[in-house]
Design a protein around this motif. Structure first.
Motif, PDB file in Angstrom:
ATOM      1  N   GLU A  40       0.878  -1.161   0.000  1.00 47.51           N
ATOM      2  CA  GLU A  40       0.000   0.000   0.000  1.00 47.51           C
ATOM      3  C   GLU A  40       0.913   1.207   0.000  1.00 47.51           C
ATOM      4  N   GLU A  41       0.811   1.980  -1.059  1.00 46.32           N
ATOM      5  CA  GLU A  41       1.725   3.098  -1.236  1.00 46.32           C
ATOM      6  C   GLU A  41       1.160   4.369  -0.604  1.00 46.32           C
ATOM      7  N   ARG A  42       2.027   5.077   0.132  1.00 49.92           N
ATOM      8  CA  ARG A  42       1.594   6.340   0.718  1.00 49.92           C
ATOM      9  C   ARG A  42       1.956   7.485  -0.223  1.00 49.92           C
ATOM     10  N   PHE A  43       1.276   8.590  -0.043  1.00 53.08           N
ATOM     11  CA  PHE A  43       1.457   9.765  -0.891  1.00 53.08           C
ATOM     12  C   PHE A  43       1.527  11.008  -0.022  1.00 53.08           C
ATOM     13  N   GLY A  44       2.090  12.054  -0.591  1.00 54.26           N
ATOM     14  CA  GLY A  44       2.166  13.321   0.104  1.00 54.26           C
ATOM     15  C   GLY A  44       2.074  14.475  -0.878  1.00 54.26           C
ATOM     16  N   TRP A  45       1.898  15.672  -0.309  1.00 54.02           N
ATOM     17  CA  TRP A  45       1.865  16.913  -1.088  1.00 54.02           C
ATOM     18  C   TRP A  45       3.280  17.478  -1.100  1.00 54.02           C
ATOM     19  N   PHE A  46       3.861  17.649  -2.277  1.00 60.64           N
ATOM     20  CA  PHE A  46       5.251  18.072  -2.382  1.00 60.64           C
ATOM     21  C   PHE A  46       5.385  19.325  -3.241  1.00 60.64           C
ATOM     22  N   GLY A  93       4.182  16.077 -12.292  1.00 60.74           N
ATOM     23  CA  GLY A  93       4.501  17.241 -11.497  1.00 60.74           C
ATOM     24  C   GLY A  93       5.963  17.538 -11.332  1.00 60.74           C
ATOM     25  N   VAL A  94       6.839  16.694 -11.866  1.00 61.97           N
ATOM     26  CA  VAL A  94       8.268  16.872 -11.639  1.00 61.97           C
ATOM     27  C   VAL A  94       8.735  18.245 -12.098  1.00 61.97           C
ATOM     28  N   ARG A 109       8.810   7.528  -3.092  1.00 57.90           N
ATOM     29  CA  ARG A 109       9.813   6.876  -3.949  1.00 57.90           C
ATOM     30  C   ARG A 109       9.967   7.562  -5.307  1.00 57.90           C
ATOM     31  N   MET A 110       9.053   8.485  -5.630  1.00 57.66           N
ATOM     32  CA  MET A 110       9.060   9.134  -6.945  1.00 57.66           C
ATOM     33  C   MET A 110       9.424  10.611  -6.892  1.00 57.66           C
ATOM     34  N   LEU A 111       9.929  11.079  -5.778  1.00 54.71           N
ATOM     35  CA  LEU A 111      10.160  12.515  -5.598  1.00 54.71           C
ATOM     36  C   LEU A 111      11.204  13.098  -6.530  1.00 54.71           C
ATOM     37  N   PRO A 112      10.931  14.298  -7.046  1.00 52.56           N
ATOM     38  CA  PRO A 112      11.984  15.012  -7.764  1.00 52.56           C
ATOM     39  C   PRO A 112      13.031  15.504  -6.759  1.00 52.56           C
TER      40      PRO A 112
END
Length: 160
Positions: A40-46, A93-94, A109-112
């Motif tokens: 279960e993948e978590r997400f955030g506002w970046f 969004g990168v 895991r996908m953050l710029p």
């Protein structure tokens, strides 16, 4: 020769069902019982570290195009919280986050590079975790071993 493909979960599942792919890893499986949930993948506002919201303008959000499940989740959460928002970039969004144009929803895991979680700082609503499923016809050999390794990596990333 093995080959891989990146696409929307719906497109990948259709290719899997047509037997064009032997295995797929997808998010947001609906009304299927033939996959194994691996995380279960978590997400955030970046956003960029120095990004600031301007007054009472709608929140500028960068998203992927329809039918992205993360896009649907983010827009539903914002709408349910009564937060005015506007789409400032379509296609991921990168670039928008890196340029400081607005915010985007990412899995950690996908953050710029350089992006920071601004959810708490700006009072953004919490985002739900989304399930990741694997569908596979592979039963043995190196391809199955590689798939097992990918499953372990997803589980590890989701815990982080």
């Amino acid at each position: 020769m093995s080959r891989g493909r990146i696409g929307s979960s719906g497109d990948l599942l259709q290719s899997y069902d047509r037997r064009e792919l032997d295995a797929v890893i997808v998010r947001l499986q609906t009304s299927r019982d033939d996959g194994e949930m691996i995380a279960e993948e978590r997400f955030g506002w970046f956003a960029a570290p120095d990004w600031q919201r301007r007054g009472y303008e709608p929140l500028p959000v960068a998203m992927l195009a329809e039918p992205c499940g993360v896009r649907a989740m983010a827009s539903q959460v914002l709408d349910a919280a009564g937060i005015a928002w506007t789409e400032i970039f379509v296609g991921g969004g990168v670039a928008a986050v890196t340029a400081g144009l607005g915010v985007a929803v990412f899995a950690p895991r996908m953050l710029p590079l350089g992006a920071v979680d601004i959810g708490d700082r700006l009072g953004r609503p919490a985002l739900p975790r989304l399930p990741i499923f694997i569908h596979s016809r592979l039963t043995e050999g190196p391809p199955r071993d590689a798939l097992t390794t990918l499953s372990v990596a997803f589980r590890s990333a989701a815990r982080g």
